[in-house]
Design a protein around this motif. Structure first.
Motif, mmCIF file in Angstrom:
data_model
loop_
_atom_site.group_PDB
_atom_site.id
_atom_site.type_symbol
_atom_site.label_atom_id
_atom_site.label_comp_id
_atom_site.label_asym_id
_atom_site.label_seq_id
_atom_site.Cartn_x
_atom_site.Cartn_y
_atom_site.Cartn_z
ATOM 1 N N ARG A 53 0.795 -1.051 0.127
ATOM 2 C CA ARG A 53 0.044 -0.024 0.020
ATOM 3 C C ARG A 53 0.903 1.203 -0.183
ATOM 4 O O ARG A 53 0.577 2.279 -0.636
ATOM 5 C CB ARG A 53 -0.895 0.203 1.327
ATOM 6 C CG ARG A 53 -1.727 1.218 1.245
ATOM 7 C CD ARG A 53 -2.798 1.033 2.532
ATOM 8 N NE ARG A 53 -3.750 2.152 2.648
ATOM 9 C CZ ARG A 53 -3.422 3.373 3.075
ATOM 10 N NH1 ARG A 53 -2.154 3.483 3.931
ATOM 11 N NH2 ARG A 53 -4.267 4.221 3.187
ATOM 12 N N TYR A 96 5.587 16.652 0.956
ATOM 13 C CA TYR A 96 5.396 15.714 2.225
ATOM 14 C C TYR A 96 4.354 16.506 3.311
ATOM 15 O O TYR A 96 3.947 15.795 4.094
ATOM 16 C CB TYR A 96 6.660 15.596 2.802
ATOM 17 C CG TYR A 96 7.374 14.370 2.036
ATOM 18 C CD1 TYR A 96 6.913 13.139 2.208
ATOM 19 C CD2 TYR A 96 8.043 14.672 0.990
ATOM 20 C CE1 TYR A 96 7.500 12.007 1.494
ATOM 21 C CE2 TYR A 96 8.749 13.857 0.195
ATOM 22 C CZ TYR A 96 8.538 12.511 0.159
ATOM 23 O OH TYR A 96 9.144 11.475 -0.446
ATOM 24 N N GLY A 100 2.834 7.674 3.123
ATOM 25 C CA GLY A 100 1.773 6.568 3.397
ATOM 26 C C GLY A 100 0.316 6.835 3.569
ATOM 27 O O GLY A 100 -0.515 6.330 3.819
ATOM 28 N N THR A 101 0.229 8.224 3.284
ATOM 29 C CA THR A 101 -1.533 8.755 3.521
ATOM 30 C C THR A 101 -1.690 9.112 1.922
ATOM 31 O O THR A 101 -1.224 9.874 1.165
ATOM 32 C CB THR A 101 -1.226 10.209 4.090
ATOM 33 O OG1 THR A 101 -0.576 10.104 5.629
ATOM 34 C CG2 THR A 101 -2.647 10.565 4.341
ATOM 35 N N ALA A 102 -2.795 8.092 1.662
ATOM 36 C CA ALA A 102 -3.307 8.283 0.417
ATOM 37 C C ALA A 102 -4.065 9.349 0.246
ATOM 38 O O ALA A 102 -5.005 9.665 1.041
ATOM 39 C CB ALA A 102 -4.059 6.833 -0.126
ATOM 40 N N PRO A 103 -4.170 10.205 -0.972
ATOM 41 C CA PRO A 103 -5.250 11.302 -1.113
ATOM 42 C C PRO A 103 -6.329 10.966 -1.377
ATOM 43 O O PRO A 103 -6.479 9.659 -1.933
ATOM 44 C CB PRO A 103 -4.293 12.005 -2.401
ATOM 45 C CG PRO A 103 -3.660 10.945 -3.081
ATOM 46 C CD PRO A 103 -3.024 9.975 -1.976
ATOM 47 N N PHE A 151 1.093 15.928 1.475
ATOM 48 C CA PHE A 151 0.683 14.284 1.208
ATOM 49 C C PHE A 151 1.903 13.587 2.091
ATOM 50 O O PHE A 151 2.931 13.335 1.533
ATOM 51 C CB PHE A 151 0.709 13.807 -0.141
ATOM 52 C CG PHE A 151 -0.106 14.674 -1.048
ATOM 53 C CD1 PHE A 151 -1.241 14.467 -1.181
ATOM 54 C CD2 PHE A 151 0.314 15.621 -1.955
ATOM 55 C CE1 PHE A 151 -2.197 15.268 -1.799
ATOM 56 C CE2 PHE A 151 -0.423 16.189 -2.815
ATOM 57 C CZ PHE A 151 -1.660 16.050 -2.668
ATOM 58 N N PRO A 152 1.619 13.476 3.421
ATOM 59 C CA PRO A 152 2.687 12.715 4.398
ATOM 60 C C PRO A 152 2.709 11.442 3.648
ATOM 61 O O PRO A 152 2.040 10.672 3.137
ATOM 62 C CB PRO A 152 1.816 12.740 5.681
ATOM 63 C CG PRO A 152 0.876 13.911 5.621
ATOM 64 C CD PRO A 152 0.277 14.026 4.186
ATOM 65 N N THR A 193 0.775 4.017 -2.969
ATOM 66 C CA THR A 193 0.618 5.296 -2.585
ATOM 67 C C THR A 193 1.635 6.427 -2.987
ATOM 68 O O THR A 193 1.192 7.471 -3.723
ATOM 69 C CB THR A 193 0.343 5.515 -1.048
ATOM 70 O OG1 THR A 193 -0.754 4.569 -0.671
ATOM 71 C CG2 THR A 193 -0.234 6.996 -0.815
ATOM 72 N N GLU A 194 2.772 6.036 -2.769
ATOM 73 C CA GLU A 194 4.031 7.066 -3.114
ATOM 74 C C GLU A 194 4.196 7.214 -4.506
ATOM 75 O O GLU A 194 4.380 8.390 -4.938
ATOM 76 C CB GLU A 194 5.094 6.558 -2.243
ATOM 77 C CG GLU A 194 5.390 6.587 -0.677
ATOM 78 C CD GLU A 194 5.123 7.968 -0.189
ATOM 79 O OE1 GLU A 194 5.820 8.864 -0.709
ATOM 80 O OE2 GLU A 194 4.284 8.155 0.568
#
Length: 257
Positions: A75, A155, A161-164, A158-159, A79-80
């Protein structure tokens, strides 16, 4: 053989994992980045550019405290890569805006077939010239520094591992595409106006003198007008385009005007 102290091994593993997570986003973005991600650049060079940007960006990005399991790692990778491709595509749209400007200008001034396909992309020579000049101006204005800042600021939005959200990402993407086409049409406006005046004048002359082959008389005029507008308007076109690019890099979430 030099043996590392046991207490350094966990720190080394965490550092390599953090470097890998940053590389995922950076490499995906570099593959679509203007100037540095062009198809004419060899793959090894682009890989080296991605590694260089990773080394620059990694110290400014907060690290993950724990390594995820297999499912979380898949994941994280998806995401990245998705975020990196979205960021790179948003910058690539500015190059497409220049190509669209050249295509509109060439079609309006009957110069779409001059010199044939001069670039890897099937664009007229006028679009190829504007694109090459725009990329050169962007690099001279410090595109590499701006891109590094853009990656570091990404970052914050969008940190790791945080999916938009799909709705927010799609809305943002539509706004960027609309901005790209609006910018392209605005930059090509002088050529469109010149073409309109030319066709109106040609129609009036043809109406007044039906026996005169006005197309043969007017073709050299519109060709000269197109080349003159390109010569006189290219600095202004590139100035407006570079300002729009830098403004977007500084604030990518600002809605188009």
């Amino acid at each position: 053989m030099i043996a590392l102290p046991p207490e350094l091994l966990p720190q080394l593993g965490e550092g390599l994992w953090h470097l890998f997570t940053v590389f995922l986003r950076v490499s995906a973005m570099v593959s679509l980045l203007p100037a540095f991600g062009e198809r004419s650049i060899p793959t090894r060079v682009r890989f080296g550019i991605a590694v260089a940007f990773t080394m620059i960006v990694t110290p400014a990005v907060p690290a993950l405290f724990a390594q995820p399991n297999l499912l979380a790692m898949v994941r994280l990778v998806l995401t990245e890569v998705l975020i990196g491709m979205a960021l790179g595509l948003s910058l690539r749209l500015f190059v497409l805006a220049l190509q669209t400007t050249g295509s509109i200008a060439a079609q309006a001034t009957s110069l779409s077939q001059i010199l044939g396909p001069a670039a890897a992309d099937p664009v007229p020579a006028m679009g190829h010239l504007l694109t090459l000049a725009g990329l050169t101006v962007a690099v001279l204005l410090g595109l590499h520094v701006r891109v590094a800042q853009f990656l570091i600021h990404s970052y914050t939005f969008f940190p790791i591992g945080t999916a938009p959200l799909a709705q927010g990402l799609s809305q943002w993407g539509v706004q960027q595409i609309a901005r790209s086409f609006g910018l392209a049409f605005a930059l090509a406006m002088p050529f469109v106006i010149a073409s309109l005046i030319y066709n109106l004048a040609l129609g009036v002359i043809n109406r007044a003198m039906p026996q005169l082959m006005v197309a043969f008389v007017g073709a050299p005029a519109i060709t000269f007008a197109g080349l003159f507008l390109l010569f006189a308007g290219a600095p202004l076109i590139l100035s407006v385009w570079s300002d729009a690019l830098i403004t977007f890099i500084l604030n990518p979430l600002e809605p188009p005007r």
